[in-house]
Write an enzyme that holds these catalytic residues in place. Sequence first.
Site, PDB file in Angstrom:
ATOM      1  N   LYS A   1     -70.303  -0.972  18.819  1.00  0.00           N
ATOM      2  CA  LYS A   1     -69.131  -0.798  17.955  1.00  0.00           C
ATOM      3  C   LYS A   1     -67.985  -1.616  18.542  1.00  0.00           C
ATOM      4  O   LYS A   1     -67.653  -1.472  19.728  1.00  0.00           O
ATOM      5  CB  LYS A   1     -68.778   0.689  17.897  1.00  0.00           C
ATOM      6  CG  LYS A   1     -68.081   1.135  16.653  1.00  0.00           C
ATOM      7  CD  LYS A   1     -68.001   2.667  16.677  1.00  0.00           C
ATOM      8  CE  LYS A   1     -67.324   3.230  15.459  1.00  0.00           C
ATOM      9  NZ  LYS A   1     -67.075   4.672  15.619  1.00  0.00           N
TER      10      LYS A   1
HETATM   11  O1  G3P Z   1     -65.668   7.478  14.278  1.00  0.00           O
HETATM   12  C1  G3P Z   1     -64.470   7.010  13.776  1.00  0.00           C
HETATM   13  C2  G3P Z   1     -63.779   7.844  12.727  1.00  0.00           C
HETATM   14  O2  G3P Z   1     -64.689   8.536  11.963  1.00  0.00           O
HETATM   15  C3  G3P Z   1     -62.608   8.613  13.232  1.00  0.00           C
HETATM   16  O3  G3P Z   1     -62.180   9.630  12.378  1.00  0.00           O
HETATM   17  O4  G3P Z   1     -60.937  11.725  12.009  1.00  0.00           O
HETATM   18  O5  G3P Z   1     -60.391  10.296  14.005  1.00  0.00           O
HETATM   19  O6  G3P Z   1     -59.776   9.554  11.707  1.00  0.00           O
HETATM   20  P1  G3P Z   1     -60.752  10.328  12.548  1.00  0.00           P
END
Ligand code: G3P
Length: 216
Positions: free
Chosen positions: A83
């Site tokens: 990633k």
């Molecule tokens: O894995 C990355 C992403 O899904 C992060 O989500 O909830 O931190 O905006 P969030």
Amino acid sequence: MDFYIDTANIDDIKKYNALGIVDGVTTNPSLIAKEGVSLEKRIKEIAEVVDGPISTEVLATDYKEMIEEARKYVTWHKNIVVKIPMTVDGMKALKILAKEGIKVNITLIFSASQALIAAKNGATYVSPFVGRLDDISEDGMGLINEIITIYSNYNFDTKVIVASVRHPRHVVDSAIMGADIATVPPAILDKLFKHPLTDKGVKAFLSDWEKVKNLQ
Ligand code: G3P
């Protein structure tokens, strides 16, 4: 449509994997940091549980160091996807890694132009963050629709991972739009199963049966 689980918590990964709904795993430095375990140890533990792509994020910001990290990560397990954030250095690293056949998930995508550039440079996956866009009054799912249209116009193979999922509607809309994958946090996976009318219905069936179960 594939479901990935968006966590580095090994107990949650085991729990939802046993339900048969985990096709892959996405992690990020924030999720790993919550776990109090080294990145390598946790990714190898996840690989023992889930037979599918495991996104493992680089920590470097310079493209040469990103490449070194990526080459190291892919030695850990055959299912590792590297990633890399959507930065200028990230794009330089992607170009080189894609030529080596290393699968890259470009993360922190917030616009269709970013998704287009990532696909042109050979990304295997892109991760647009729908929840974080909604949080600032933008249209997260509108972005998914734009990316899917662009990829379809030009037959890009790059797969769309809907990320930063906040509620079941994000998942359902992703499926309606034809997104390849949604990566879903454990708490939202729970909500995908639940409906109050299902619980009410089971209760009513059992209570009705209770009244007649002893009849000959
Ligand atoms: O894995 C990355 C992403 O899904 C992060 O989500 O909830 O931190 O905006 P969030």
